[in-house]
Design a protein around this motif. Structure first.
Motif, short mmCIF file in Angstrom:
data_model
loop_
_atom_site.label_atom_id
_atom_site.label_comp_id
_atom_site.label_asym_id
_atom_site.label_seq_id
_atom_site.Cartn_x
_atom_site.Cartn_y
_atom_site.Cartn_z
N ARG A 6 -28.04 4.77 -24.78
CA ARG A 6 -28.51 3.62 -25.57
C ARG A 6 -27.44 2.54 -25.66
NH1 ARG A 6 -30.15 5.43 -31.19
NH2 ARG A 6 -28.96 7.31 -30.75
N LEU A 7 -26.19 2.95 -25.81
CA LEU A 7 -25.11 1.96 -25.86
C LEU A 7 -24.94 1.29 -24.49
CD1 LEU A 7 -22.81 0.53 -27.29
CD2 LEU A 7 -21.32 2.45 -26.68
N ARG A 8 -25.02 2.08 -23.43
CA ARG A 8 -24.87 1.51 -22.09
C ARG A 8 -25.96 0.50 -21.78
NH1 ARG A 8 -21.84 1.67 -18.13
NH2 ARG A 8 -20.09 3.11 -17.94
N LYS A 9 -27.15 0.75 -22.26
CA LYS A 9 -28.24 -0.20 -22.05
C LYS A 9 -27.89 -1.56 -22.65
CE LYS A 9 -33.27 -0.53 -22.60
NZ LYS A 9 -34.49 0.15 -23.16
N TYR A 10 -27.27 -1.54 -23.82
CA TYR A 10 -26.81 -2.76 -24.48
C TYR A 10 -25.67 -3.41 -23.70
CZ TYR A 10 -24.02 -5.38 -27.93
OH TYR A 10 -23.26 -6.33 -28.58
N LEU A 11 -24.71 -2.61 -23.28
CA LEU A 11 -23.55 -3.14 -22.53
C LEU A 11 -24.00 -3.74 -21.19
CD1 LEU A 11 -20.91 -0.32 -23.17
CD2 LEU A 11 -21.17 -2.50 -24.39
N ASP A 12 -24.96 -3.08 -20.54
CA ASP A 12 -25.48 -3.61 -19.27
C ASP A 12 -26.12 -4.98 -19.48
OD1 ASP A 12 -24.69 -1.40 -17.84
OD2 ASP A 12 -26.64 -0.40 -17.91
N ARG A 13 -26.90 -5.07 -20.56
CA ARG A 13 -27.61 -6.33 -20.83
C ARG A 13 -26.64 -7.47 -21.13
NH1 ARG A 13 -30.33 -4.59 -24.69
NH2 ARG A 13 -29.35 -5.58 -26.49
N CYS A 14 -25.56 -7.15 -21.85
CA CYS A 14 -24.61 -8.19 -22.26
C CYS A 14 -23.47 -8.39 -21.26
CB CYS A 14 -24.03 -7.84 -23.63
SG CYS A 14 -25.25 -7.76 -24.96
N GLY A 15 -23.29 -7.44 -20.38
CA GLY A 15 -22.19 -7.53 -19.43
C GLY A 15 -20.83 -7.29 -20.05
N TRP A 90 -13.43 -6.13 -23.53
CA TRP A 90 -14.22 -6.32 -24.75
C TRP A 90 -13.88 -5.23 -25.75
CZ3 TRP A 90 -17.51 -10.55 -25.05
CH2 TRP A 90 -17.76 -11.20 -23.83
N LEU A 91 -13.72 -5.63 -27.00
CA LEU A 91 -13.44 -4.69 -28.08
C LEU A 91 -14.56 -4.71 -29.10
CD1 LEU A 91 -9.68 -5.23 -29.03
CD2 LEU A 91 -10.66 -3.52 -27.50
N GLU A 92 -14.82 -3.54 -29.70
CA GLU A 92 -15.73 -3.50 -30.85
C GLU A 92 -15.03 -4.18 -32.03
OE1 GLU A 92 -16.35 0.58 -31.86
OE2 GLU A 92 -14.23 0.97 -32.19
N PRO A 93 -15.80 -4.74 -32.97
CA PRO A 93 -15.19 -5.47 -34.10
C PRO A 93 -14.28 -4.61 -34.96
CG PRO A 93 -17.52 -5.99 -33.93
CD PRO A 93 -17.27 -4.85 -32.98
N SER A 94 -14.54 -3.31 -35.03
CA SER A 94 -13.73 -2.44 -35.87
C SER A 94 -12.45 -1.97 -35.18
CB SER A 94 -14.55 -1.23 -36.32
OG SER A 94 -15.16 -0.60 -35.21
N GLY A 95 -12.21 -2.44 -33.96
CA GLY A 95 -10.96 -2.11 -33.28
C GLY A 95 -9.77 -2.72 -34.01
N GLY A 96 -8.66 -2.02 -34.02
CA GLY A 96 -7.50 -2.46 -34.79
C GLY A 96 -6.75 -3.60 -34.13
N ILE A 97 -5.99 -4.32 -34.95
CA ILE A 97 -5.21 -5.45 -34.46
C ILE A 97 -4.11 -4.99 -33.51
CG2 ILE A 97 -3.62 -5.40 -36.42
CD1 ILE A 97 -4.96 -8.55 -34.64
N ARG A 98 -3.58 -3.78 -33.73
CA ARG A 98 -2.52 -3.28 -32.84
C ARG A 98 -3.05 -3.07 -31.42
NH1 ARG A 98 0.44 1.80 -35.34
NH2 ARG A 98 1.57 1.55 -33.36
N LEU A 99 -4.28 -2.57 -31.32
CA LEU A 99 -4.87 -2.40 -30.00
C LEU A 99 -5.08 -3.75 -29.33
CD1 LEU A 99 -6.22 -0.73 -27.78
CD2 LEU A 99 -8.34 -0.80 -29.10
N ASP A 116 -21.00 -4.89 -34.09
CA ASP A 116 -20.55 -3.53 -33.78
C ASP A 116 -21.79 -2.72 -33.42
OD1 ASP A 116 -19.63 -0.88 -33.79
OD2 ASP A 116 -18.03 -1.37 -35.19
N LYS A 117 -22.11 -2.68 -32.13
CA LYS A 117 -23.36 -2.07 -31.69
C LYS A 117 -23.43 -0.60 -32.05
CE LYS A 117 -27.36 -2.02 -29.69
NZ LYS A 117 -28.52 -2.73 -30.31
N VAL A 118 -22.31 0.12 -31.98
CA VAL A 118 -22.34 1.54 -32.29
C VAL A 118 -22.70 1.75 -33.76
CG1 VAL A 118 -21.09 3.73 -32.24
CG2 VAL A 118 -20.66 2.01 -30.48
N ARG A 119 -22.13 0.94 -34.63
CA ARG A 119 -22.47 1.08 -36.05
C ARG A 119 -23.94 0.73 -36.31
NH1 ARG A 119 -17.38 -0.40 -40.01
NH2 ARG A 119 -15.86 0.92 -38.94
#
Length: 349
Positions: A6-15, A90-99, A116-119
């Motif tokens: 399900r997540l990959r379907k979203y990532l494919d659509r958005c690139g 691309w990072l998810e919004p909840s990824g930390g600033i250090r990353l 945050d698609k996973v959330r």
């Protein structure tokens, strides 16, 4: 379709490739990994799970087959290798600033996604998740009932909290979902009044807001009150009725803010609207606070499988407070209460 697909379907659509996930709750949701340090990288053709030597055995036992597990020694060097050939990540919004900074130091253009698609996927619980949530609520409820036998007046709030947390651990909890709230008398007017050194007196209401985690979280609020003050009992009935009205109206298709308004309007009709100081509830799952939120602003439409707390409250500064809370599963034409063992809302000791 499983969670990764399900997540990959979203990532494919958005690139959105490569897409990096660092939020440990999102990682558990997608992979089943219960450790504390890992990253997931989705490229166009691969799903990589990265962790270090501390979790080599654990990751092999827990991580689902959708991922290629890579046990690495140096995360910075690993990212450099896995992301070679890319100019942008691309990072998810909840990824930390250090990353984010670490990736920028690799001369990568880093874009943080708007949502945050996973959330968002986590809002709808599947049958396995609902079973796990039901199990952790039973742990919490059994612990509360066992604690009633050891709670005594003239003890400090911290003592009650310790007894309750001990009983949750004995019943099977890994840890608490949040800092246990034992708020007695005037401290009950603090919606987040975590347990303190205040002594609990016999004739004052005590808010017990607590929960535990076994991969998924529980969140329950009950009141302990031995007194007979008619004003306190009146407020208890108003809060209980607001809770019931909200539950009676929950169903798939209604908006979150509409449910909040039902409870808020009822409390306001009784003359206590200004004393209801927070939103009506929130999603609960892997984290104790998840999407969506039952408040004035959230227009999310409820769907089957959402798990939500319903927790109206009335608080009088310097005097006392009352909050009661159930957790429900949204159904097509209604809802089902998850916390089934605590039949009462007010308990005496």
């Amino acid at each position: 379709m499983n969670r990764v697909h399900r997540l990959r379907k979203y990532l494919d659509r958005c690139g959105y490739y490569p897409y990096i996930i660092s939020d440990i709750s999102n990682i558990y949701y997608l992979s089943g990994f219960t450790g504390s340090t890992a990253f997931i990288i989705f490229t166009e053709n691969q799903n990589y799970f990265l962790t270090d030597g501390r979790y080599e055995v654990q990751s092999k036992e827990e991580v689902v087959d959708d991922f290629e597990v890579k046990v690495i020694e140096d995360y910075k060097e690993a990212f450099k290798g896995f992301l070679s050939g890319y100019r942008k990540v691309w990072l998810e919004p909840s990824g930390g600033i250090r990353l984010l900074i670490s990736l920028q130091n690799l001369n990568l253009d880093v874009d943080v996604c708007d949502e945050d698609k996973v959330r968002l996927l986590r809002m709808i619980k599947d049958e396995d998740e609902i079973r796990l949530i039901q199990d952790v609520y039973k742990v919490a409820e059994i612990a509360f009932l066992n604690s009633l036998e050891s709670f005594s007046y003239s003890e400090k709030e911290n003592i009650w909290a310790a007894q309750l947390e001990y009983n949750m651990k004995v019943a099977g909890a890994k840890r608490t979902s949040f800092d246990t709230i034992i708020a007695s008398g005037f401290r009950g007017a603090l919606p987040h009044g975590v347990a303190s050194n205040k002594v609990i007196n016999k004739n004052e209401p005590v808010i017990v807001d607590y929960g535990c985690k076994v991969n998924y979280c529980s969140d329950i609020t009950r009141v302990i009150y031995n007194g007979k003050d008619n004003y306190v009992l009146k407020i208890v009935e108003i809060v209980k009725s607001a809770l019931m009205f909200a539950k009676e109206n929950i169903r798939a298709g209604i908006k979150c803010n509409e449910i909040d308004k039902i409870a808020r309007d009822y409390i306001d009709s009784k003359g206590y609207g200004k004393f209801f100081k927070h939103g009506l509830g929130h999603g609960v799952g892997i984290d104790v606070h998840e999407l969506p939120a039952l408040n004035k602003r959230d227009e999310t439409i409820l769907e089957e499988g959402m798990v939500l707390t319903i927790e109206p409250g009335i608080y009088f500064d310097g005097e006392f407070g009352i909050r009661l809370e159930d957790t429900v599963i949204v159904k097509k034409d209604g809802c089902e209460t998850l916390n089934s063992l605590l039949k009462d809302y007010i308990y005496k000791i």
